[in-house]
Design a protein around this motif. Structure first.
Motif, PDB file in Angstrom:
ATOM      1  N   ASN A 230       0.833  -1.206   0.000  1.00 36.69           N
ATOM      2  CA  ASN A 230       0.000   0.000   0.000  1.00 36.69           C
ATOM      3  C   ASN A 230       0.863   1.251   0.000  1.00 36.69           C
ATOM      4  O   ASN A 230       0.612   2.207  -0.733  1.00 36.69           O
ATOM      5  CB  ASN A 230      -0.922   0.014   1.227  1.00 36.69           C
ATOM      6  CG  ASN A 230      -2.243  -0.668   0.960  1.00 36.69           C
ATOM      7  OD1 ASN A 230      -2.416  -1.313  -0.071  1.00 36.69           O
ATOM      8  ND2 ASN A 230      -3.179  -0.545   1.886  1.00 36.69           N
ATOM      9  N   ARG A 233       2.490   1.742  -3.377  1.00 38.99           N
ATOM     10  CA  ARG A 233       1.587   2.346  -4.365  1.00 38.99           C
ATOM     11  C   ARG A 233       1.457   3.852  -4.145  1.00 38.99           C
ATOM     12  O   ARG A 233       1.458   4.629  -5.105  1.00 38.99           O
ATOM     13  CB  ARG A 233       0.219   1.675  -4.267  1.00 38.99           C
ATOM     14  CG  ARG A 233      -0.783   2.128  -5.322  1.00 38.99           C
ATOM     15  CD  ARG A 233      -1.982   1.196  -5.340  1.00 38.99           C
ATOM     16  NE  ARG A 233      -2.944   1.578  -6.366  1.00 38.99           N
ATOM     17  CZ  ARG A 233      -3.885   0.783  -6.852  1.00 38.99           C
ATOM     18  NH1 ARG A 233      -3.992  -0.460  -6.385  1.00 38.99           N
ATOM     19  NH2 ARG A 233      -4.721   1.204  -7.786  1.00 38.99           N
ATOM     20  N   GLN A 265      -5.457  -7.653  -2.451  1.00 41.35           N
ATOM     21  CA  GLN A 265      -5.020  -6.271  -2.350  1.00 41.35           C
ATOM     22  C   GLN A 265      -3.535  -6.139  -2.693  1.00 41.35           C
ATOM     23  O   GLN A 265      -3.139  -5.198  -3.385  1.00 41.35           O
ATOM     24  CB  GLN A 265      -5.275  -5.725  -0.946  1.00 41.35           C
ATOM     25  CG  GLN A 265      -4.943  -4.232  -0.810  1.00 41.35           C
ATOM     26  CD  GLN A 265      -5.349  -3.681   0.549  1.00 41.35           C
ATOM     27  OE1 GLN A 265      -5.981  -4.377   1.347  1.00 41.35           O
ATOM     28  NE2 GLN A 265      -4.995  -2.446   0.811  1.00 41.35           N
ATOM     29  N   ASP A 268      -3.179  -6.538  -6.450  1.00 42.50           N
ATOM     30  CA  ASP A 268      -3.681  -5.351  -7.144  1.00 42.50           C
ATOM     31  C   ASP A 268      -2.654  -4.220  -7.079  1.00 42.50           C
ATOM     32  O   ASP A 268      -2.412  -3.520  -8.075  1.00 42.50           O
ATOM     33  CB  ASP A 268      -4.998  -4.899  -6.512  1.00 42.50           C
ATOM     34  CG  ASP A 268      -5.602  -3.712  -7.243  1.00 42.50           C
ATOM     35  OD1 ASP A 268      -5.989  -3.866  -8.426  1.00 42.50           O
ATOM     36  OD2 ASP A 268      -5.670  -2.618  -6.648  1.00 42.50           O
ATOM     37  N   ASN A 269      -2.036  -4.034  -5.913  1.00 42.63           N
ATOM     38  CA  ASN A 269      -1.012  -2.995  -5.775  1.00 42.63           C
ATOM     39  C   ASN A 269       0.185  -3.266  -6.674  1.00 42.63           C
ATOM     40  O   ASN A 269       0.711  -2.357  -7.325  1.00 42.63           O
ATOM     41  CB  ASN A 269      -0.551  -2.909  -4.320  1.00 42.63           C
ATOM     42  CG  ASN A 269      -1.585  -2.299  -3.407  1.00 42.63           C
ATOM     43  OD1 ASN A 269      -2.454  -1.538  -3.831  1.00 42.63           O
ATOM     44  ND2 ASN A 269      -1.518  -2.635  -2.118  1.00 42.63           N
ATOM     45  N   LYS A 271       0.329  -5.170  -9.416  1.00 46.29           N
ATOM     46  CA  LYS A 271      -0.040  -5.032 -10.828  1.00 46.29           C
ATOM     47  C   LYS A 271      -0.131  -3.566 -11.221  1.00 46.29           C
ATOM     48  O   LYS A 271       0.294  -3.180 -12.317  1.00 46.29           O
ATOM     49  CB  LYS A 271      -1.366  -5.743 -11.092  1.00 46.29           C
ATOM     50  CG  LYS A 271      -1.263  -7.255 -11.039  1.00 46.29           C
ATOM     51  CD  LYS A 271      -2.634  -7.908 -11.197  1.00 46.29           C
ATOM     52  CE  LYS A 271      -2.533  -9.418 -11.096  1.00 46.29           C
ATOM     53  NZ  LYS A 271      -3.875 -10.067 -11.156  1.00 46.29           N
ATOM     54  N   TYR A 272      -0.678  -2.751 -10.339  1.00 44.26           N
ATOM     55  CA  TYR A 272      -0.771  -1.314 -10.622  1.00 44.26           C
ATOM     56  C   TYR A 272       0.621  -0.709 -10.852  1.00 44.26           C
ATOM     57  O   TYR A 272       0.840   0.025 -11.817  1.00 44.26           O
ATOM     58  CB  TYR A 272      -1.464  -0.586  -9.470  1.00 44.26           C
ATOM     59  CG  TYR A 272      -1.341   0.923  -9.564  1.00 44.26           C
ATOM     60  CD1 TYR A 272      -2.176   1.658 -10.393  1.00 44.26           C
ATOM     61  CD2 TYR A 272      -0.346   1.598  -8.848  1.00 44.26           C
ATOM     62  CE1 TYR A 272      -2.041   3.031 -10.505  1.00 44.26           C
ATOM     63  CE2 TYR A 272      -0.195   2.969  -8.951  1.00 44.26           C
ATOM     64  CZ  TYR A 272      -1.047   3.685  -9.784  1.00 44.26           C
ATOM     65  OH  TYR A 272      -0.895   5.042  -9.898  1.00 44.26           O
ATOM     66  N   MET A 273       1.552  -1.012  -9.962  1.00 48.04           N
ATOM     67  CA  MET A 273       2.889  -0.420 -10.084  1.00 48.04           C
ATOM     68  C   MET A 273       3.604  -0.904 -11.338  1.00 48.04           C
ATOM     69  O   MET A 273       4.251  -0.118 -12.044  1.00 48.04           O
ATOM     70  CB  MET A 273       3.707  -0.734  -8.823  1.00 48.04           C
ATOM     71  CG  MET A 273       3.241   0.033  -7.599  1.00 48.04           C
ATOM     72  SD  MET A 273       4.319  -0.188  -6.142  1.00 48.04           S
ATOM     73  CE  MET A 273       3.582  -1.646  -5.407  1.00 48.04           C
ATOM     74  N   GLU A 275       2.182  -2.219 -14.192  1.00 53.68           N
ATOM     75  CA  GLU A 275       1.504  -1.757 -15.408  1.00 53.68           C
ATOM     76  C   GLU A 275       1.718  -0.267 -15.620  1.00 53.68           C
ATOM     77  O   GLU A 275       1.877   0.193 -16.754  1.00 53.68           O
ATOM     78  CB  GLU A 275       0.009  -2.073 -15.322  1.00 53.68           C
ATOM     79  CG  GLU A 275      -0.333  -3.551 -15.278  1.00 53.68           C
ATOM     80  CD  GLU A 275       0.056  -4.283 -16.554  1.00 53.68           C
ATOM     81  OE1 GLU A 275       0.287  -3.629 -17.586  1.00 53.68           O
ATOM     82  OE2 GLU A 275       0.138  -5.532 -16.511  1.00 53.68           O
ATOM     83  N   THR A 276       1.729   0.500 -14.537  1.00 53.37           N
ATOM     84  CA  THR A 276       1.960   1.943 -14.656  1.00 53.37           C
ATOM     85  C   THR A 276       3.365   2.218 -15.169  1.00 53.37           C
ATOM     86  O   THR A 276       3.570   3.121 -15.999  1.00 53.37           O
ATOM     87  CB  THR A 276       1.740   2.625 -13.297  1.00 53.37           C
ATOM     88  OG1 THR A 276       0.409   2.359 -12.841  1.00 53.37           O
ATOM     89  CG2 THR A 276       1.925   4.136 -13.406  1.00 53.37           C
TER      90      THR A 276
END
Length: 380
Positions: A230, A233, A265, A268-269, A271-273, A275-276
């Motif tokens: 968290n 992110r 969670q 998801d964090n 993958k976000y980092m 992919e971004t």
């Protein structure tokens, strides 16, 4: 395999000890600790049956212990043991499990007067009580035995084509490490400014790449102890996007256990980092650093092992997974955890720091390349 070794002998040079375990039968400065249980003498286990034992030294590598006086080999039990009168310190089995030691969450919170705290049924300690009982042994083993040791990370240049191209061209490479304390170098001897000043694995990794490829690496490490995905992110833009790295090494998940984060969670964090990064920095490639293994008796492993397969399945061109967890399990099957850790709960010590570095290097170098042999060859 023994073509890597000119002369099997002790060395302090960590750069000469970065070959994976399965590549040579010379085992350099393997961590070993002695444990006394019941009426048996204190005993210590090795990864492999030794052909010849070259050196057993203290944590600083400055003091060498004598066979016969300080230690002996028990061929029946296939382990080292301490004879009476030995100068080598050792752990008591009950003490290792936290008997008589203050719990971490007791009041007042923190370490007791001896610098120890019990977490679960394990002891967290950063002082002499722990590191003073971790020794380092150099020996030769049967080549067939080391050759069969599991390989967890492989060179696949087609998955990191941009980074490999830069390395081959000897270009400057900006590398960003972003993760928790495992990726800071915490609990190595350099962290505490003690002999032999072994650096953390991110430093070893970058120095080895420079030596092998003749490139220049600008390394930035934004890893922070105690942080979870968290936090990663939330801090991602500052720590990664603004740095504009050519290569991102991302490692979170270990501390999400502590804060009760659910598996979904964490994923998801992460993958976000990832992919971004790939969306905003199209020239940057990524390595997802797998969760590390912690002391099973501490209770810190309720979630981390569930991250391994999802992390592995994220791998594709431009994104590699570095498998640290299974690497740690391979060692734990043969060794006591205290031999592996810098504080008894987590963090690699000097020995396992080198193993972390060699596993990460395996994504970027072909170990059969003559340049690798020339750069890292053990010469005594």
């Amino acid at each position: 395999m023994d073509y890597l070794v000119d002369k099997p002998c002790f060395s302090k040079d960590y750069m000469r000890q970065l070959y994976p375990i399965n590549r040579s039968n010379l085992i350099c400065n393997e961590g070993v600790c002695f444990i006394a249980d019941m009426s048996l003498p204190p005993m210590g286990r090795l990864m492999f049956y030794p052909q010849s034992i070259i050196s057993l030294r203290d944590n600083s590598l400055g003091t060498e212990y004598e066979r016969g006086r300080d230690w002996e080999w028990d061929d029946t039990r296939c382990c080292l043991y301490l004879p009476k009168g030995s100068r080598i310190p050792y752990f008591e089995a009950a003490e290792m499990r936290g008997k008589g030691i203050k719990p971490w969450d007791a009041e007042p919170m923190g370490f007791d007067e001896t610098g120890r705290a019990r977490i679960g049924n394990a002891v967290y300690c950063e002082n002499q009580w722990h590191y003073g009982k971790t020794l380092y042994i150099t020996y030769t083993a049967e080549p067939a035995a080391t050759a069969e040791y599991p390989v967890r990370n492989f060179y696949r240049p087609e998955l990191l084509p941009k980074t490999v191209k830069r390395l081959e061209a000897g270009e400057k490479l900006k590398v960003v490490f972003f993760g928790d304390s495992t990726h800071t170098g915490a609990d190595t001897t350099s962290w505490y400014k003690r002999e032999p000043f072994t650096p953390g694995y991110p430093v070893m990794f970058c120095r080895a790449l420079e030596k092998i490829y003749g490139c220049s690496i600008e390394a930035v490490n934004h890893s922070v102890g105690g942080k979870d995905s968290n936090w990663g992110r939330q801090e991602f833009e500052r720590a990664v996007l603004k740095e504009q790295p050519d290569l991102l090494l991302l490692g979170f998940g270990n501390n999400d256990n502590k804060y009760g984060r659910g598996l979904e969670q964490v994923l998801d964090n992460m993958k976000y980092m990832l992919e971004t990064t790939l969306a905003h920095l199209p020239e940057c490639e990524c390595v997802l650093l797998g969760p590390s293994i912690n002391n099973p008796d501490s209770g810190f492993m309720t979630l981390t092992h569930h991250l391994c397969e999802p992390y592995r399945h994220m791998e594709r061109q431009g994104l590699r997974y570095c498998n640290y967890f299974d690497m740690g399990l391979d060692i734990l099957h043969k060794k006591d955890f205290l031999c592996m850790s810098g504080n008894g709960i987590a963090h690699p010590n000097d020995w396992t720091t080198r193993i972390y570095a060699s596993n990460l290097l395996s994504l970027f170098v072909n170990w059969d390349d003559p340049r690798v042999c020339e750069a890292l060859r053990f010469q005594g």
